[in-house]
Design a protein around this motif. Structure first.
Motif, PDB file in Angstrom:
ATOM      1  N   CYS A   1       0.830  -1.206   0.000  1.00 60.73           N
ATOM      2  CA  CYS A   1       0.000   0.000   0.000  1.00 60.73           C
ATOM      3  C   CYS A   1       0.868   1.261   0.000  1.00 60.73           C
ATOM      4  O   CYS A   1       1.813   1.377   0.768  1.00 60.73           O
ATOM      5  N   LEU A   2       0.510   2.210  -0.869  1.00 60.70           N
ATOM      6  CA  LEU A   2       1.217   3.489  -0.952  1.00 60.70           C
ATOM      7  C   LEU A   2       0.391   4.621  -0.348  1.00 60.70           C
ATOM      8  O   LEU A   2       0.737   5.790  -0.508  1.00 60.70           O
ATOM      9  N   ALA A   3      -0.722   4.266   0.315  1.00 62.00           N
ATOM     10  CA  ALA A   3      -1.594   5.259   0.958  1.00 62.00           C
ATOM     11  C   ALA A   3      -2.110   6.288  -0.045  1.00 62.00           C
ATOM     12  O   ALA A   3      -2.223   7.472   0.261  1.00 62.00           O
ATOM     13  N   CYS A   4      -2.458   5.836  -1.244  1.00 59.66           N
ATOM     14  CA  CYS A   4      -2.954   6.760  -2.275  1.00 59.66           C
ATOM     15  C   CYS A   4      -4.398   7.162  -2.026  1.00 59.66           C
ATOM     16  O   CYS A   4      -4.856   8.194  -2.511  1.00 59.66           O
ATOM     17  N   GLY A   5      -5.153   6.329  -1.273  1.00 58.00           N
ATOM     18  CA  GLY A   5      -6.535   6.661  -0.972  1.00 58.00           C
ATOM     19  C   GLY A   5      -7.528   6.224  -2.030  1.00 58.00           C
ATOM     20  O   GLY A   5      -8.696   6.602  -1.978  1.00 58.00           O
ATOM     21  N   ASN A   6      -7.098   5.409  -2.989  1.00 60.42           N
ATOM     22  CA  ASN A   6      -8.011   4.968  -4.053  1.00 60.42           C
ATOM     23  C   ASN A   6      -8.750   3.679  -3.702  1.00 60.42           C
ATOM     24  O   ASN A   6      -9.280   3.020  -4.593  1.00 60.42           O
ATOM     25  N   CYS A   7      -8.804   3.319  -2.435  1.00 57.68           N
ATOM     26  CA  CYS A   7      -9.406   2.046  -2.030  1.00 57.68           C
ATOM     27  C   CYS A   7     -10.831   1.877  -2.559  1.00 57.68           C
ATOM     28  O   CYS A   7     -11.230   0.782  -2.958  1.00 57.68           O
ATOM     29  N   LEU A   8     -11.610   2.960  -2.570  1.00 56.57           N
ATOM     30  CA  LEU A   8     -13.017   2.873  -2.916  1.00 56.57           C
ATOM     31  C   LEU A   8     -13.263   2.741  -4.414  1.00 56.57           C
ATOM     32  O   LEU A   8     -14.407   2.549  -4.839  1.00 56.57           O
ATOM     33  N   SER A   9     -12.244   2.855  -5.207  1.00 51.76           N
ATOM     34  CA  SER A   9     -12.411   2.661  -6.655  1.00 51.76           C
ATOM     35  C   SER A   9     -11.555   1.495  -7.147  1.00 51.76           C
ATOM     36  O   SER A   9     -11.334   1.346  -8.342  1.00 51.76           O
ATOM     37  N   GLY A  10     -11.096   0.664  -6.223  1.00 50.37           N
ATOM     38  CA  GLY A  10     -10.246  -0.464  -6.584  1.00 50.37           C
ATOM     39  C   GLY A  10      -8.784  -0.090  -6.439  1.00 50.37           C
ATOM     40  O   GLY A  10      -8.369   0.985  -6.851  1.00 50.37           O
ATOM     41  N   CYS A  11      -7.994  -0.973  -5.845  1.00 49.83           N
ATOM     42  CA  CYS A  11      -6.587  -0.657  -5.584  1.00 49.83           C
ATOM     43  C   CYS A  11      -5.743  -0.809  -6.851  1.00 49.83           C
ATOM     44  O   CYS A  11      -5.598  -1.914  -7.378  1.00 49.83           O
ATOM     45  N   PRO A  12      -5.162   0.297  -7.346  1.00 53.64           N
ATOM     46  CA  PRO A  12      -4.335   0.222  -8.558  1.00 53.64           C
ATOM     47  C   PRO A  12      -2.946  -0.340  -8.307  1.00 53.64           C
ATOM     48  O   PRO A  12      -2.169  -0.509  -9.252  1.00 53.64           O
ATOM     49  N   TYR A  13      -2.625  -0.627  -7.040  1.00 58.51           N
ATOM     50  CA  TYR A  13      -1.301  -1.151  -6.701  1.00 58.51           C
ATOM     51  C   TYR A  13      -1.352  -2.592  -6.201  1.00 58.51           C
ATOM     52  O   TYR A  13      -0.382  -3.099  -5.645  1.00 58.51           O
ATOM     53  N   ASN A  14      -2.527  -3.218  -6.348  1.00 58.31           N
ATOM     54  CA  ASN A  14      -2.683  -4.630  -5.993  1.00 58.31           C
ATOM     55  C   ASN A  14      -2.350  -4.901  -4.524  1.00 58.31           C
ATOM     56  O   ASN A  14      -1.741  -5.919  -4.189  1.00 58.31           O
ATOM     57  N   ALA A  15      -2.733  -3.976  -3.659  1.00 54.01           N
ATOM     58  CA  ALA A  15      -2.395  -4.120  -2.244  1.00 54.01           C
ATOM     59  C   ALA A  15      -3.593  -4.478  -1.366  1.00 54.01           C
ATOM     60  O   ALA A  15      -3.415  -4.788  -0.197  1.00 54.01           O
ATOM     61  N   LYS A  16      -4.788  -4.434  -1.912  1.00 52.54           N
ATOM     62  CA  LYS A  16      -5.979  -4.731  -1.109  1.00 52.54           C
ATOM     63  C   LYS A  16      -6.279  -6.221  -1.129  1.00 52.54           C
ATOM     64  O   LYS A  16      -6.252  -6.869  -2.174  1.00 52.54           O
ATOM     65  N   SER A  17      -6.606  -6.771   0.033  1.00 52.49           N
ATOM     66  CA  SER A  17      -6.904  -8.204   0.145  1.00 52.49           C
ATOM     67  C   SER A  17      -8.372  -8.465  -0.164  1.00 52.49           C
ATOM     68  O   SER A  17      -9.154  -8.863   0.699  1.00 52.49           O
ATOM     69  N   SER A  18      -8.767  -8.241  -1.411  1.00 56.23           N
ATOM     70  CA  SER A  18     -10.121  -8.551  -1.830  1.00 56.23           C
ATOM     71  C   SER A  18     -10.282 -10.065  -1.909  1.00 56.23           C
ATOM     72  O   SER A  18      -9.294 -10.813  -1.955  1.00 56.23           O
ATOM     73  N   THR A  19     -11.512 -10.532  -1.912  1.00 57.31           N
ATOM     74  CA  THR A  19     -11.754 -11.970  -1.755  1.00 57.31           C
ATOM     75  C   THR A  19     -11.225 -12.819  -2.918  1.00 57.31           C
ATOM     76  O   THR A  19     -11.045 -14.029  -2.759  1.00 57.31           O
ATOM     77  N   ASP A  20     -10.975 -12.191  -4.066  1.00 57.10           N
ATOM     78  CA  ASP A  20     -10.406 -12.961  -5.173  1.00 57.10           C
ATOM     79  C   ASP A  20      -8.948 -13.324  -4.913  1.00 57.10           C
ATOM     80  O   ASP A  20      -8.376 -14.145  -5.638  1.00 57.10           O
ATOM     81  N   LYS A  21      -8.355 -12.737  -3.872  1.00 57.90           N
ATOM     82  CA  LYS A  21      -6.949 -13.021  -3.544  1.00 57.90           C
ATOM     83  C   LYS A  21      -6.803 -13.955  -2.347  1.00 57.90           C
ATOM     84  O   LYS A  21      -5.683 -14.293  -1.972  1.00 57.90           O
TER      85      LYS A  21
END
Length: 252
Positions: free
Chosen positions: A195-215
């Motif tokens: 995570c680079l703390a960009c704040g884009n969590c609500l539109s999908g993480c562009p840095y592949n850092a969010k642990s969404s259920t597909d991961k």
């Protein structure tokens, strides 16, 4: 009708013990646990697989990733596989995420334990209270819940607006802040970014850092099965069975 026939032919004569609709937190967990228990499961997902580079990162791109449907007026616009889907009918308005991972793709990833008063509510089965702690710990491990070691831009702005009052950062997120993603409980997870703390969590993480259920949950379901991947039709159909995993996606 042609699309329906194509989908039906893709299934062939397979039979399933359970059908799960949706791949968000509810659907992916249910499909994962059932698949790991050896149950033959069919998991249906309308949306497509989103890669980190596909997520919108500015206002213009977000607008192009939205589909609106107004049943009152009988109008709709936006791509059918848009990440954000907004439906209006009568006096109701619903906004949902469309993609493999469901709402976990576009939420803030805030993870908080259930309050004791909620756990002990009389409408919950009493047996759940005994295993609640271990189940929460299992979910925290699967979702890679971590404390926040950095300060997000929104927190800095709020602190400035509040005359230096510190914003509480004790909450935890299902976001990876580590450079390397470790293997946990024998589950080999996809490589993730930090995570680079960009704040884009609500539109999908562009840095592949969010642990969404597909991961995590869906990966565990796949690893419990024979791994194979197929692309076929306009709605995505993810099938998790005792011995195979398929993802049917639109050609059109």
């Amino acid at each position: 009708m042609e699309e329906q026939a194509e989908v039906e032919s893709s299934f062939g004569h397979e039979s399933y013990d359970a059908v799960v609709v949706g791949s968000g937190y509810g659907g992916s967990v249910a499909a994962c646990r059932l698949a790991m228990a050896g149950v033959r499961v069919c998991l249906l997902e309308k949306g497509r697989k989103w890669e980190a580079q596909d997520f919108p990162t500015d206002s213009f791109k977000i607008l192009s990733a939205v589909r609106m449907e107004n049943q009152n007026l009988g109008v709709s616009y936006g791509p059918k596989d848009a990440l954000f889907q907004v439906y209006e009918q009568n006096d109701s308005l619903a906004a949902v995420a469309c993609g493999l991972g469901g709402g976990s793709l576009v939420n803030a990833g805030v993870m908080m334990p259930a309050p004791v008063r909620a756990r002990r509510h009389p409408k919950w089965p009493k047996e759940w209270e005994r295993n609640w702690g271990s189940c929460e710990a299992s979910a925290a491990d699967m979702l890679r819940i971590q404390s926040i070691p950095v300060k997000f831009p929104s927190a800095k702005i709020l602190e400035e607006a509040a005359d230096g009052v510190t914003v509480d950062t004790s909450i935890k997120l299902s976001v990876n802040f580590d450079i390397e993603e470790p293997t946990t409980n024998g589950t080999k997870r996809p490589q993730m970014g930090s995570c680079l703390a960009c704040g884009n969590c609500l539109s999908g993480c562009p840095y592949n850092a969010k642990s969404s259920t597909d991961k995590n949950y869906l990966v565990s379901a796949i690893q419990a099965c024979l791994k194979s991947f197929y692309l076929l039709s306009n709605i995505s159909i993810v099938i998790v069975c005792q011995n195979f995993f398929r993802h049917y996606q639109s050609r059109g």
